[in-house]
Design an enzyme around this catalytic site. Sequence first.
Site, PDB file in Angstrom:
ATOM      1  N   TYR A 157       0.833  -1.198   0.000  1.00 45.28           N
ATOM      2  CA  TYR A 157       0.000   0.000   0.000  1.00 45.28           C
ATOM      3  C   TYR A 157       0.872   1.254   0.000  1.00 45.28           C
ATOM      4  O   TYR A 157       2.073   1.219   0.273  1.00 45.28           O
ATOM      5  CB  TYR A 157      -0.903   0.002   1.234  1.00 45.28           C
ATOM      6  N   ASP A 214      -2.027  -4.189  -8.410  1.00 46.02           N
ATOM      7  CA  ASP A 214      -3.456  -3.974  -8.187  1.00 46.02           C
ATOM      8  C   ASP A 214      -3.758  -2.479  -8.280  1.00 46.02           C
ATOM      9  O   ASP A 214      -3.259  -1.690  -7.486  1.00 46.02           O
ATOM     10  CB  ASP A 214      -3.829  -4.515  -6.801  1.00 46.02           C
ATOM     11  N   ALA A 215      -4.614  -2.096  -9.255  1.00 46.20           N
ATOM     12  CA  ALA A 215      -4.985  -0.700  -9.456  1.00 46.20           C
ATOM     13  C   ALA A 215      -6.271  -0.315  -8.743  1.00 46.20           C
ATOM     14  O   ALA A 215      -6.672   0.847  -8.767  1.00 46.20           O
ATOM     15  CB  ALA A 215      -5.122  -0.409 -10.947  1.00 46.20           C
ATOM     16  N   HIS A 323     -10.903 -12.587  -2.981  1.00 46.39           N
ATOM     17  CA  HIS A 323     -10.407 -11.479  -2.177  1.00 46.39           C
ATOM     18  C   HIS A 323     -10.771 -11.730  -0.712  1.00 46.39           C
ATOM     19  O   HIS A 323     -11.619 -12.549  -0.394  1.00 46.39           O
ATOM     20  CB  HIS A 323     -11.078 -10.187  -2.680  1.00 46.39           C
TER      21      HIS A 323
END
Length: 389
Positions: A157, A214-215, A323
Amino acid sequence: MKITDIRHITVPIESEMANAFINFSKMDVSVLAIETDEIRDGQKVIGYGFNSNGRYAQPGILSHRVVPRVLEQDSKNLINPETGHLDPALIWKAAMVNEKPGGHGDRAVALGILDMASWDLAAKLAGKPVQNLMAEIPGVGLGKPLEKVWVYAAGGYYYPDRGTDALVEEMLNYVGMGYRTVKMKIGGASLEEDIQRIEAVLDALPEGVTLAVDANGRFDGAEAVRYGNALGNYPLHWYEEPTDPLDFEGLKMVADSYEGPLATGENLLSRGEANNLVLYGGLRKDRDVLQMDSALSYGFTEYQKTLADLKEKGWDAGRCVPHGGHQFNLAIAAACGLGGSESYPGIFEPFGGFADSIDVVDGHVGLPDIPGIGLEAKSSLAPILAKLS
């Protein structure tokens, strides 16, 4: 046998980290307990559930609609006549009384919380690990669950006070924990900066370890294609959620131009949306990954129907990697032969991660052999479960 109470609390998971769209400084989770009058080993049997990260707690929908409907039901309407036990499908049906089709959103999250608790409860009443119970479902379960499941470490992140060196160190820490695929965020910085971050991580990763990016749905179709053109120069495990979750036209643009694997679906909250994804999103059955999360999309009671729909459309269960990074999706993966499950080592605690005794070995984890999901086998969850019991 009957339900005597359903309680829920809201728990913060505050963090200064961010992805391309949101920061998590005010994020929280609903945790729910279904209490019964059944006594095992001197204790009431209680099922526990919570929602996955990325969606907020649901105290309003739970208190105003979902919980009262279940508690108002005659107990006999919630009992499976074949087993004599409370049935997750019947609890789910009671919770959805007078709900119109569509309008999924937060309702899907609230039902997912209740449904996780229902399956934890059902497995405890059956005296089985939940993956064993789910594996017995005809057409969806394997009969006997997998002993271990592939997992990857999701992190990377953006933090206000951390740069590329800290990112590389984080990814290498995951490798040291036993993971063989790691994931980092993109889209929260310029393409040039993100490429520098990707290159730094790839240069540091040992042979045999792969990197996914991951966008988080940040881009429109044209920008997602532009990113994909640049990402195509690197050996990425997958390019995740390049467009808005419901922008199937934009996603198809990416699939038509990006040769590597794509992954998406975590923000689709219903069976119908999952069907539309594979019908209209341009995804390829031989390489792309579906990430729908039962805890955010009405629970496993609905997710098993989604899996059946996907199978009918020619999608193998091995293309599904949910997820969420929690024990319930891990159990579903083992029961239904999914391709794996997400993991958040050290993030979104105490809800992410696995039972205390379970280590990651060469990118795989086992499952606890105790009745239920095994949430009680995660010591960091104990104080929260205690508040509900």
